[in-house]
Design a protein around this motif. Structure first.
Motif, mmCIF file in Angstrom:
data_model
loop_
_atom_site.group_PDB
_atom_site.id
_atom_site.type_symbol
_atom_site.label_atom_id
_atom_site.label_comp_id
_atom_site.label_asym_id
_atom_site.label_seq_id
_atom_site.Cartn_x
_atom_site.Cartn_y
_atom_site.Cartn_z
ATOM 1 N N SER A 1 -5.513 10.339 5.682
ATOM 2 C CA SER A 1 -6.100 8.883 5.396
ATOM 3 C C SER A 1 -6.534 8.319 6.680
ATOM 4 N N LEU A 2 -5.765 8.422 7.725
ATOM 5 C CA LEU A 2 -6.014 7.975 9.275
ATOM 6 C C LEU A 2 -6.930 8.603 9.684
ATOM 7 N N PRO B 1 -17.287 0.381 1.611
ATOM 8 C CA PRO B 1 -16.151 1.033 1.027
ATOM 9 C C PRO B 1 -16.220 0.979 -0.201
ATOM 10 N N ILE C 1 -4.467 2.565 11.304
ATOM 11 C CA ILE C 1 -5.496 2.330 10.115
ATOM 12 C C ILE C 1 -6.075 1.031 10.405
ATOM 13 N N ARG D 1 0.805 -1.146 0.070
ATOM 14 C CA ARG D 1 -0.049 -0.068 -0.012
ATOM 15 C C ARG D 1 0.879 1.256 -0.143
ATOM 16 N N ARG E 1 3.816 11.642 6.592
ATOM 17 C CA ARG E 1 2.952 10.874 5.535
ATOM 18 C C ARG E 1 3.984 9.766 4.955
ATOM 19 N N ARG F 1 -3.540 4.321 -1.387
ATOM 20 C CA ARG F 1 -4.380 5.232 -0.273
ATOM 21 C C ARG F 1 -5.792 5.292 -0.250
ATOM 22 N N ALA F 2 -6.256 5.474 -1.418
ATOM 23 C CA ALA F 2 -7.750 5.764 -1.658
ATOM 24 C C ALA F 2 -8.628 4.716 -1.181
ATOM 25 N N ILE G 1 -10.301 7.481 7.827
ATOM 26 C CA ILE G 1 -10.705 6.277 8.317
ATOM 27 C C ILE G 1 -11.304 6.453 9.706
ATOM 28 N N ILE H 1 -18.564 4.150 -0.976
ATOM 29 C CA ILE H 1 -18.102 5.366 -0.688
ATOM 30 C C ILE H 1 -16.789 5.784 -1.482
ATOM 31 N N GLY H 2 -15.971 4.818 -2.049
ATOM 32 C CA GLY H 2 -14.632 5.053 -2.845
ATOM 33 C C GLY H 2 -13.754 5.518 -1.863
ATOM 34 N N ASP H 3 -13.175 6.735 -2.242
ATOM 35 C CA ASP H 3 -12.176 7.290 -1.590
ATOM 36 C C ASP H 3 -12.679 8.343 -0.514
ATOM 37 N N PRO H 4 -12.775 7.990 0.609
ATOM 38 C CA PRO H 4 -13.586 8.827 1.676
ATOM 39 C C PRO H 4 -13.023 10.400 1.900
ATOM 40 N N SER H 5 -11.700 10.337 1.336
ATOM 41 C CA SER H 5 -11.236 11.700 1.879
ATOM 42 C C SER H 5 -11.473 12.585 0.578
ATOM 43 N N SER I 1 0.994 5.475 10.034
ATOM 44 C CA SER I 1 -0.409 5.487 9.721
ATOM 45 C C SER I 1 -1.259 4.324 9.300
ATOM 46 N N ASP J 1 -7.881 2.745 1.310
ATOM 47 C CA ASP J 1 -7.924 2.294 2.963
ATOM 48 C C ASP J 1 -8.976 1.736 3.518
ATOM 49 N N MET J 2 -10.214 2.230 3.189
ATOM 50 C CA MET J 2 -11.491 1.912 3.878
ATOM 51 C C MET J 2 -11.696 0.131 3.766
#
Lengths: 529, 92
Positions: free
Chosen positions: B40-41, B60, A241, A187, A395, A214-215, B44, B63-67, A237, A217-218
């Motif tokens: 990112s952290l 997830p 996570i 990642r 980061r 990163r996109a 989440i 929503i895709g990339d939540p940021s 980080s 991560d969820m």
């Protein structure tokens, strides 16, 4: 042997094993090899020959790996850059290495004779006939330039010959023992050496690389579960996570090994991570691009020596030196100096006497003066204490505070800029500027010149720049100027996210109590005069 | 989940949650989180805090990339989920 032979070997003996999984799905070693053949044809059609530099600003996908191996196979030099860099940052690299081909946005690559956008390049590669050309590449030929921030000015390219890269891979794997049945979650950006070496370790051992960004991560836990991930290289980080996600979901996984390099996750975070991923171990490592890896702690020693970053990897020697250059004994803190098989060949285009970190020894080999402080115990385990005042890791990106100041001072109307050292290292970055502009104008200019990791979280305007007795900006005095001691900021009391998100402790300092960050929180108030 | 119409949280209350969890100032609820400086952290952590607060699951894949979403965007998806989960209460 050129680094690209690693893939050739796996293509021959493990062609039907998955080499890489990206957003398009899995691709086996035979398929990746075939993509490399097409990329070789495409690069040669673009006029790339041995020794040429190829700048590539690509994302984490199969096209990155195809172009990487193809560039090396024709004896050219691969120059990976993070795709989030701004055009200004990228243009500096394209220019500095006199790239023959720049695979990036046309604006950034303007100084290269040829430019191709990454998506377009990949489309063309897929339409190009396979080309089995393989150059004779001597071991001391340059395989890559990896641009990295230093204590002075703009990023410099670390010259990575095939010989040192292979030596690094063999040494790292002697310590970590990646296996043919491993599935490694990457990642981290492939444009960083920590990320790219995951691909190379997989090629060395025949394992599978799972690329994430990163996109996504969820959905990381789902990726770990679905692909049977066994090895997870971390940055602080990411450790936080994964802890957050797994604390809630408790998915069954096959993770057996976490690794980390650079700033380390806090001990409490690591303890919880290892707890919520039963059966996993942790290898704490230390290194820098200038010699790839320096030391690795055997996971079996983590419980007894959690603060150590391990013993030097095979082939490297570490000594600790005093400011006068003499070698210090055990438990004495000084600069970490490295010599051995993984020390890279200096900075691109910088005369050796100006290289600062690299020093030529009597036998002609280079020794790396890391600028980092540390000490060794009686058994040769290394302990990392801190880095140069100017260098921070943010980061996951190593950057120099001077780089940010340099970028700000290039803005017309800015006469001086002082970047303050964040506390903790990953904390908010504060820039003090003497300027006729507003803080918002400075912010807008910086957004064009610096990638996100290098952009300040807060900009303050100052009238004067206090200097040290050496005539350099006095960061501590500037800090007092913009943040006089007094009652904590109102937002200091903002509750932190769940405890796993406590800021990572710098190695060697005691882990702060979790969930009680003491630093001033990020403020996006445009001006704090 | 058991809020009546009158104490439905508002956008500005939702912004406060974002500010608390992410330690940023929401200058404009339509600004993407990443442009507010949310990493990112913290993204989440925010999604998980929202899931817990409203008793929902945010997929997830959806929503895709939540940021890349904004405080307002996230709040809209929370309201959509609450509405979908509570059809019987729609007219109350």
């Amino acid at each position: 042997m050129p680094v690209s032979d690693l893939l050739a070997h796996r293509r021959a003996d493990r062609g039907d094993h998955p080499a890489v999984v990206d957003s398009e799905g899995p691709l086996d070693y035979a398929g990746l090899g075939a993509a490399v053949d097409r990329a070789v044809g495409w690069l040669r059609a673009e006029g790339v020959t041995a020794g040429d530099r190829v700048v590539h600003a690509g994302r984490n996908d199969r096209s990155f790996l195809a172009l990487f191996y193809a560039t090396l196979r024709i004896g050219a030099v691969f120059v990976p850059v993070h795709p989030d860099l701004t055009d200004t940052q990228l243009a500096h690299i394209v220019d500095d290495c006199s790239a023959a081909l720049a695979i990036c946005s046309p604006g950034a690559g303007a100084s290269a004779p040829r430019t191709a956008e990454p998506a377009r390049a990949w489309q063309e590669i897929q339409r190009t006939p396979a080309d089995d050309f393989t150059a004779e590449v001597p071991d001391d030929a340059v395989a890559m330039l990896i641009y990295t921030s230093g204590t002075t000015g703009r990023p410099k390219g670390v010259v990575c010959p095939h010989r040192q890269m292979l030596a690094s891979l063999e040494s790292i794997n002697a310590c970590l023992g990646y296996r043919a049945d491993d599935v490694v979650l990457c990642r981290l950006p492939l444009s960083f050496d920590y990320g790219l070496y995951q691909a190379l370790l997989c090629a060395l051992t025949g394992g599978t690389l799972v690329l994430a960004e990163r996109a996504g991560d969820m959905g990381l836990l789902r990726v770990i579960e679905d692909h049977g991930v066994t090895v997870v290289p971390l940055v602080p980080s990411l450790a936080q996570i994964l802890t957050l996600l797994q604390r809630k979901h408790r998915r069954p996984t096959k993770v057996r090994l976490f690794t980390n390099t650079g700033a380390r996750p806090g001990k409490a975070v690591m303890a919880e991570l290892l707890d919520v991923f039963p059966g996993s171990g942790f290898a704490s490592m230390y290194g820098m691009t200038e010699c790839k890896r320096i030391s690795i702690l055997d996971p079996a020693e983590y419980a007894a020596h959690p603060d150590s970053v391990g013993r030097p990897i095979p082939g490297d020697e570490v000594r600790i030196t005093a400011p006068d250059g003499t070698t210090l004994g055990p438990r004495q803190t000084g600069e970490i100096v490295v010599h051995g098989a993984t020390v890279m060949a200096g900075y691109w285009g910088v005369p050796v006497e100006q290289q600062q970190r690299y020093v030529r020894r009597a036998d002609g080999s280079l020794e790396l003066h890391t600028g980092d402080q540390g000490w060794l115990d009686e058994d040769g385990r290394l302990y990392f204490v801190g880095r140069d005042d100017d260098m921070i890791k943010r980061r996951g990106i190593r950057l120099g505070l001077t780089e940010i100041e340099d970028a700000a001072e290039r803005i017309p109307g800015v006469s001086a800029a002082v970047a303050l050292r964040p506390e903790p290292e990953d904390g908010p970055l504060h820039l003090a500027v003497r300027t006729t502009l507003t803080a918002e104008e400075v912010r807008a200019h910086l957004a064009l010149r610096l990638d996100r990791a290098r952009r300040p979280d807060r900009i303050s305007l100052i009238d004067t720049v206090p200097l040290t007795k050496n005539g350099k900006p006095d960061r501590r005095a500037v800090q007092l100027l913009v943040d006089p001691p007094g009652p904590p900021h109102a937002d200091t009391a903002a509750p932190a996210p769940p405890s796993a998100t406590a800021p990572p402790a710098p190695p060697s300092t005691p882990t702060p109590p979790i969930a009680e960050p003491t630093q001033t929180r990020t403020s996006h108030e445009p001006v704090a005069v | 989940m058991n809020q009546s119409q009158s104490d439905q949280p508002t956008q500005s209350q939702f912004d406060q949650l974002v500010e608390q969890v992410c330690a940023v100032t929401v200058t404009d609820p339509e600004t993407p989180l990443v442009d507010l400086g949310v990493d990112s952290l913290h993204t989440i952590a925010l999604v998980m805090a929202v899931e817990e607060r409203y008793g929902i699951e945010i997929d997830p894949e959806v929503i895709g990339d939540p940021s890349l979403t904004s405080s307002a965007g996230l709040w809209r998806s929370v309201q959509d989920q609450l509405a979908a989960a509570l059809p019987a209460r729609a007219g109350s």
